[in-house]
Design an enzyme around this catalytic site. Sequence first.
Site, PDB file in Angstrom:
ATOM      1  N   GLU A 119      63.356   1.853  12.583  1.00  0.00           N
ATOM      2  CA  GLU A 119      63.305   2.414  13.936  1.00  0.00           C
ATOM      3  C   GLU A 119      64.313   1.722  14.862  1.00  0.00           C
ATOM      4  O   GLU A 119      63.971   1.324  15.978  1.00  0.00           O
ATOM      5  CB  GLU A 119      61.889   2.298  14.518  1.00  0.00           C
ATOM      6  CG  GLU A 119      60.820   2.916  13.633  1.00  0.00           C
ATOM      7  CD  GLU A 119      59.443   2.969  14.283  1.00  0.00           C
ATOM      8  OE1 GLU A 119      59.151   2.111  15.142  1.00  0.00           O
ATOM      9  OE2 GLU A 119      58.660   3.877  13.942  1.00  0.00           O
ATOM     10  N   GLU A 264      56.178   7.016   8.115  1.00  0.00           N
ATOM     11  CA  GLU A 264      54.943   6.343   8.539  1.00  0.00           C
ATOM     12  C   GLU A 264      54.050   7.375   9.203  1.00  0.00           C
ATOM     13  O   GLU A 264      54.517   8.127  10.077  1.00  0.00           O
ATOM     14  CB  GLU A 264      55.222   5.240   9.581  1.00  0.00           C
ATOM     15  CG  GLU A 264      56.029   4.066   9.072  1.00  0.00           C
ATOM     16  CD  GLU A 264      56.200   2.953  10.130  1.00  0.00           C
ATOM     17  OE1 GLU A 264      55.550   3.022  11.197  1.00  0.00           O
ATOM     18  OE2 GLU A 264      56.987   2.034   9.883  1.00  0.00           O
TER      19      GLU A 264
END
Length: 477
Positions: A119, A264
């Site tokens: 991220e 995720e």
Amino acid sequence: MARAMVLIWAYSVLLAMVYLVDGIGVNWGTQATQNLHPSVVAQMLKDNKISKVKLFDSDNWTVKYFAGTGIEVMLGIPNSQLNRFSDNYDNAKDWVKENVTKHLYDGGVNIKYVAVGNEPFLKSYNGSHLKTTFPALKNIQKALDAAGVGDKIKATIPQNADVYDSGSQGPSAGDFRSDIRALMIDIVRFIKDNSAPFVVNIYPFLSLYDNPDFPVEFAFFDGGAKPINDKGTQYNNMFDANLDTLIWSIKKAGAPNVKIIVGEIGWPTDGNINANAKMAKRFYDGFFRKMATNKGTPLRPGPIEVYLFSLTDENQKSIAPGDFERHWGIFRYDGQPKFPTDFTGKGQDKMPVGAKNVQYLPQQWCVLNSDIKNMNLVPENVNYACSLSDCTSLTYGSTCNKLDGHGNVSYAFNMYFQMNNQDVEACNFQGLAKIVTRNASQGDCLFPIQIVSAGRRLTMVTGVSVLAGLLTLLALF
Ligand SMILES: *[C@@H]1O[C@H](CO)[C@@H](O)[C@H](O)[C@H]1NC(C)=O
Ligand SMILES: *[C@@H]1O[C@H](CO)[C@@H](O)[C@H](O)[C@H]1NC(C)=O
Ligand SMILES: *[C@@H]1O[C@H](CO)[C@@H](O)[C@H](O)[C@H]1NC(C)=O
Ligand SMILES: *[C@@H]1O[C@H](CO)[C@@H](O)[C@H](O)[C@H]1NC(C)=O
Ligand SMILES: *[C@@H]1O[C@H](CO)[C@@H](O)[C@H](O)[C@H]1NC(C)=O
């Protein structure tokens, strides 16, 4: 006979493919004082028919335990390492040699992806990784290609869903965030040219956490939500709407068919009023049922490859995002399941298979000595214990929030004691504490006994959690 053999062979190949396609993946993070042994984790995954694991680094001692298991592995390169690879191709070559090709012998590790950064474009990173991530991705893929494994092993960048949005309109208004749009378009096209997947992390829980007006039902998959109508397409859950927002964004970037992996997805079980085993069960039950239908999303019907977040709790994660951050595990810190569910989505409501052969520390707890009359020293000692351990289960809405004052103090002392491997000196607190052999747990509030930490990692409580602990404290007193 020969024909039967061929049929059997064809059938088993088919079975293997079905198993791989259907197989669910899971993230395994190790930001904890005590971690399960990787061989215990590999067995746990097999016992639960979880066929893929996503790691956050490439520690070779950990990775080698997945050799011969058939489990598909996604290795990770932490954000802090990106600049090592962005301007230095030799570093990328060395990394691939030491951390990828070394594991690829016959019967070795089934490495499939390399996650370059994690991220990295998250808004809260203030653009720190904007310059290094894409060059690092290119160098790693180039090094994989040069090593002759680029066809089988693809580099990609797991992105948070905050790299795209649709304003307050439906998914069809979706596009990459304006401050990084040009960069995202380059990355998407590079990924497409290399037949690599786009990896995205999607969190309905965080939508609910960030926005009190978010319609709760829309976070789940039970069909109770008021649908969003996007030019004739109906959306009745946040997951579909979010994934289709991404699909609109990659369409606009000129790469409509790029493979997408959900890197995720999950629901935490403690540390917030909406984080509990009941809501997590509801989320996962609905999610697994949906996955089993292979319906996909309105824009992209068909199976979706997903990695659950997460395998176990991690008591040293930063709680800057919230106290729930240390409680994402489907399994507790010791690998024991928290709630019944069925990963195959067939609705067989049973406890997942817990970790086997886990070694626990002795059955003893550290608590406030009830003979103590002068409580003046208590606050500063609780302060100390929480700042260096994990008191997130004490906060509002959490499993230990109903303890009395005495219980609160004992909880903090015990967490510090356990996270320091039950060191006798970690149960002193200026004479306020004592070690007991009677289970100190109260109701739903578990006073854990820690496990013997596996591996070569040092198991010290580090400074990382100090700030986090102090923040928790503000809530405590
Ligand atoms: C892991 O890598 C280090 C070098 O970083 C090397 O010395 C060691 O032998 C490797 N261990 C294994 C099990 O491959
Ligand atoms: C291999 O990975 C480990 C763990 O992420 C890292 O510390 C090491 O530097 C890597 N090796 C090379 C040569 O980059
Ligand atoms: C980003 O900026 C904010 C506000 O200036 C600051 O509080 C935060 O620490 C910064 N984060 C990083 C990762 O630099
Ligand atoms: C202590 O009690 C709790 C709850 O009653 C239970 O879940 C836990 O397993 C017990 N711990 C030990 C080590 O027996
Ligand atoms: C125990 O700690 C919790 C969490 O900070 C707090 O809400 C509660 O009031 C405390 N209980 C007592 C009796 O101090």
